[in-house]
Scaffold this active site. Structure first.
Site, mmCIF file in Angstrom:
data_model
loop_
_atom_site.group_PDB
_atom_site.id
_atom_site.type_symbol
_atom_site.label_atom_id
_atom_site.label_comp_id
_atom_site.label_asym_id
_atom_site.label_seq_id
_atom_site.Cartn_x
_atom_site.Cartn_y
_atom_site.Cartn_z
ATOM 1 N N TYR A 33 0.829 -1.199 0.000
ATOM 2 C CA TYR A 33 0.000 0.000 0.000
ATOM 3 C C TYR A 33 0.865 1.251 0.000
ATOM 4 O O TYR A 33 2.075 1.182 0.230
ATOM 5 C CB TYR A 33 -0.958 0.005 1.196
ATOM 6 C CG TYR A 33 -0.299 0.306 2.527
ATOM 7 C CD1 TYR A 33 0.531 -0.619 3.140
ATOM 8 C CD2 TYR A 33 -0.485 1.535 3.161
ATOM 9 C CE1 TYR A 33 1.157 -0.336 4.354
ATOM 10 C CE2 TYR A 33 0.131 1.822 4.377
ATOM 11 C CZ TYR A 33 0.948 0.875 4.966
ATOM 12 O OH TYR A 33 1.561 1.157 6.155
ATOM 13 N N ARG A 52 8.109 4.077 -4.724
ATOM 14 C CA ARG A 52 8.198 3.128 -3.611
ATOM 15 C C ARG A 52 7.159 2.014 -3.782
ATOM 16 O O ARG A 52 7.426 0.853 -3.454
ATOM 17 C CB ARG A 52 8.011 3.852 -2.270
ATOM 18 C CG ARG A 52 8.253 2.936 -1.073
ATOM 19 C CD ARG A 52 8.232 3.687 0.241
ATOM 20 N NE ARG A 52 6.923 4.260 0.510
ATOM 21 C CZ ARG A 52 6.645 5.050 1.534
ATOM 22 N NH1 ARG A 52 7.592 5.387 2.402
ATOM 23 N NH2 ARG A 52 5.440 5.551 1.719
ATOM 24 N N ARG A 100 -7.801 -20.361 -2.233
ATOM 25 C CA ARG A 100 -6.790 -20.234 -1.184
ATOM 26 C C ARG A 100 -5.702 -21.303 -1.291
ATOM 27 O O ARG A 100 -5.985 -22.500 -1.246
ATOM 28 C CB ARG A 100 -7.445 -20.294 0.205
ATOM 29 C CG ARG A 100 -6.460 -19.949 1.320
ATOM 30 C CD ARG A 100 -7.130 -19.895 2.681
ATOM 31 N NE ARG A 100 -6.178 -19.416 3.687
ATOM 32 C CZ ARG A 100 -5.236 -20.177 4.236
ATOM 33 N NH1 ARG A 100 -5.136 -21.440 3.907
ATOM 34 N NH2 ARG A 100 -4.399 -19.663 5.128
ATOM 35 N N LYS A 147 6.610 -1.885 1.877
ATOM 36 C CA LYS A 147 5.407 -1.313 2.513
ATOM 37 C C LYS A 147 4.243 -2.280 2.339
ATOM 38 O O LYS A 147 3.331 -2.073 1.535
ATOM 39 C CB LYS A 147 5.104 0.075 1.931
ATOM 40 C CG LYS A 147 4.206 0.917 2.837
ATOM 41 C CD LYS A 147 4.244 2.363 2.451
ATOM 42 C CE LYS A 147 3.155 3.189 3.109
ATOM 43 N NZ LYS A 147 3.236 3.295 4.559
ATOM 44 N N GLU A 180 12.079 2.194 14.178
ATOM 45 C CA GLU A 180 11.179 3.281 13.759
ATOM 46 C C GLU A 180 9.902 3.189 14.570
ATOM 47 O O GLU A 180 9.755 2.303 15.415
ATOM 48 C CB GLU A 180 10.890 3.180 12.260
ATOM 49 C CG GLU A 180 10.247 1.858 11.869
ATOM 50 C CD GLU A 180 10.044 1.679 10.369
ATOM 51 O OE1 GLU A 180 9.998 2.673 9.643
ATOM 52 O OE2 GLU A 180 9.924 0.513 9.943
ATOM 53 N N LEU A 205 11.180 1.415 7.007
ATOM 54 C CA LEU A 205 10.606 1.856 5.741
ATOM 55 C C LEU A 205 11.351 3.118 5.306
ATOM 56 O O LEU A 205 11.655 3.985 6.135
ATOM 57 C CB LEU A 205 9.116 2.177 5.935
ATOM 58 C CG LEU A 205 8.394 2.542 4.643
ATOM 59 C CD1 LEU A 205 8.180 1.289 3.785
ATOM 60 C CD2 LEU A 205 7.053 3.184 4.940
HETATM 61 N N1 PLP Z 1 7.640 3.739 8.956
HETATM 62 C C1 PLP Z 1 6.519 3.000 8.915
HETATM 63 C C2 PLP Z 1 6.515 1.646 9.536
HETATM 64 C C3 PLP Z 1 5.375 3.503 8.281
HETATM 65 O O1 PLP Z 1 4.254 2.757 8.232
HETATM 66 C C4 PLP Z 1 5.409 4.795 7.719
HETATM 67 C C5 PLP Z 1 4.228 5.352 7.057
HETATM 68 O O2 PLP Z 1 3.194 4.784 7.003
HETATM 69 C C6 PLP Z 1 6.588 5.535 7.809
HETATM 70 C C7 PLP Z 1 7.695 4.970 8.422
HETATM 71 C C8 PLP Z 1 6.684 6.898 7.215
HETATM 72 O O3 PLP Z 1 6.688 6.858 5.810
HETATM 73 P P1 PLP Z 1 6.161 8.061 4.935
HETATM 74 O O4 PLP Z 1 6.929 9.262 5.368
HETATM 75 O O5 PLP Z 1 6.464 7.660 3.543
HETATM 76 O O6 PLP Z 1 4.703 8.195 5.208
#
Ligand code: PLP
Length: 284
Positions: A33, A52, A100, A147, A180, A205
């Site tokens: 997503y 991305r 499935r 993501k 993070e 991410l």
């Molecule tokens: N880290 C994680 C785990 C996230 O889910 C997100 C955003 O959803 C971010 C960092 C920040 O990413 P962005 O700045 O692209 O929204």
């Protein structure tokens, strides 16, 4: 105003927007997503988000079944139909619907859902008072650079934070470093005044907001170090904040029971809040 969602080729009233029970996103979290901010009707950093998205799809071997241009048309149309001026667009692509079975289907048809909703940027109160985060073990897999919609650990961390009266949870790896937040990238200003955020890799991410903040800070001449930092270091930091498409840049003034510096957002943090706000207003 009634909302509209795009689902596999059709714009549907939100309450009727649904995917098949055998969509692999639903059964296996076999999908990815993106969330893109909308400011004054304009998508912020759309190209970076789409890049991305293509990266995440590629890593999972899910086919990108349309051009970037065609996807942008759907995104804009969804924003328009929902009359979003300030808000977000959510884009989800999965390996589609199939009987499935864990292995990939023989002829997968990538499924696409796009939603848009109005939402304000973080309030003045958040920007002026800052927020609290808690720390908790990072329970995720080793491909956090993708993501993926597989967000169960992130969901649990966010709820843990809320239960503790905090707004975010910073996840801590076995070596004691912060990876993070559950949906944000984590930052500190260290004891030497350097801006620190974890280096890219499989542990985090690659945030689009992170990239924008690095560029803004660097154009201000701020010294930046991309490296892991420990919880102890974060608690002793001069400043702390988190970034994401929806949180923008939100100052962090408390980590667990430790107040950061004097408990107010720091100077560099506040400067970057303003710079990032202007940046999103002029992005397009
Ligand atoms: N880290 C994680 C785990 C996230 O889910 C997100 C955003 O959803 C971010 C960092 C920040 O990413 P962005 O700045 O692209 O929204």
């Amino acid at each position: 105003m009634s909302r509209v969602a795009y689902v596999n080729g059709r714009y549907l009233p939100h309450r009727l927007a649904a995917v098949h029970v055998e969509d692999r996103g639903y059964q296996f979290a076999d999908g990815v997503y993106e969330v893109i901010a909308v400011r004054r009707g304009v998508l912020v950093d759309a190209e970076a988000h789409l890049e991305r998205l293509e990266y995440s799809l590629g890593e999972l071997r899910i086919a990108m079944d349309r051009s970037r241009r065609a996807l942008v048309v759907v995104i804009h149309e969804t924003v328009r139909r929902n009359r979003v001026r300030e808000g977000i667009v959510y884009i989800q692509m999965t390996r589609g619907t199939a009987r499935r079975d864990h292995g990939f289907p023989a002829a997968p048809q990538t499924a696409l859902v796009v939603m848009a909703r109005s939402q304000s940027p973080p309030s003045r109160q958040i920007v002026e008072d800052g927020i609290k985060v808690i720390t908790t073990p990072d329970m995720r897999w080793e491909r956090c650079d993708i993501k993926s919609v597989s967000l169960l650990p992130n969901v649990l961390v966010k709820q843990l934070a809320r239960d503790a009266g905090a707004q975010e949870g910073w996840m801590v790896r076995a070596d004691g470093t912060v990876s993070e937040g559950s949906s944000t990238n984590a930052w500190i200003v260290d004891s030497e005044g350097k801006l620190v955020t974890r280096n890219l890799g499989n542990a985090i991410l690659s945030g689009i907001t992170r990239r924008a903040i690095l560029d803004l800070a660097s154009s201000e001449g701020v010294e930046i170090v991309e490296r892991p930092f420990t919880v102890a270091e974060a608690k002793a930091a001069r400043e702390a904040f988190m970034t994401s498409t929806t949180a923008y840049l939100s100052p962090v003034v408390q980590i667990d029971d430790s107040i950061i510096a004097n408990g107010k957002p720091g100077h560099l943090t506040s400067l970057l809040v303003e710079l990032y706000d202007s940046y999103t207003l002029s992005a397009g």
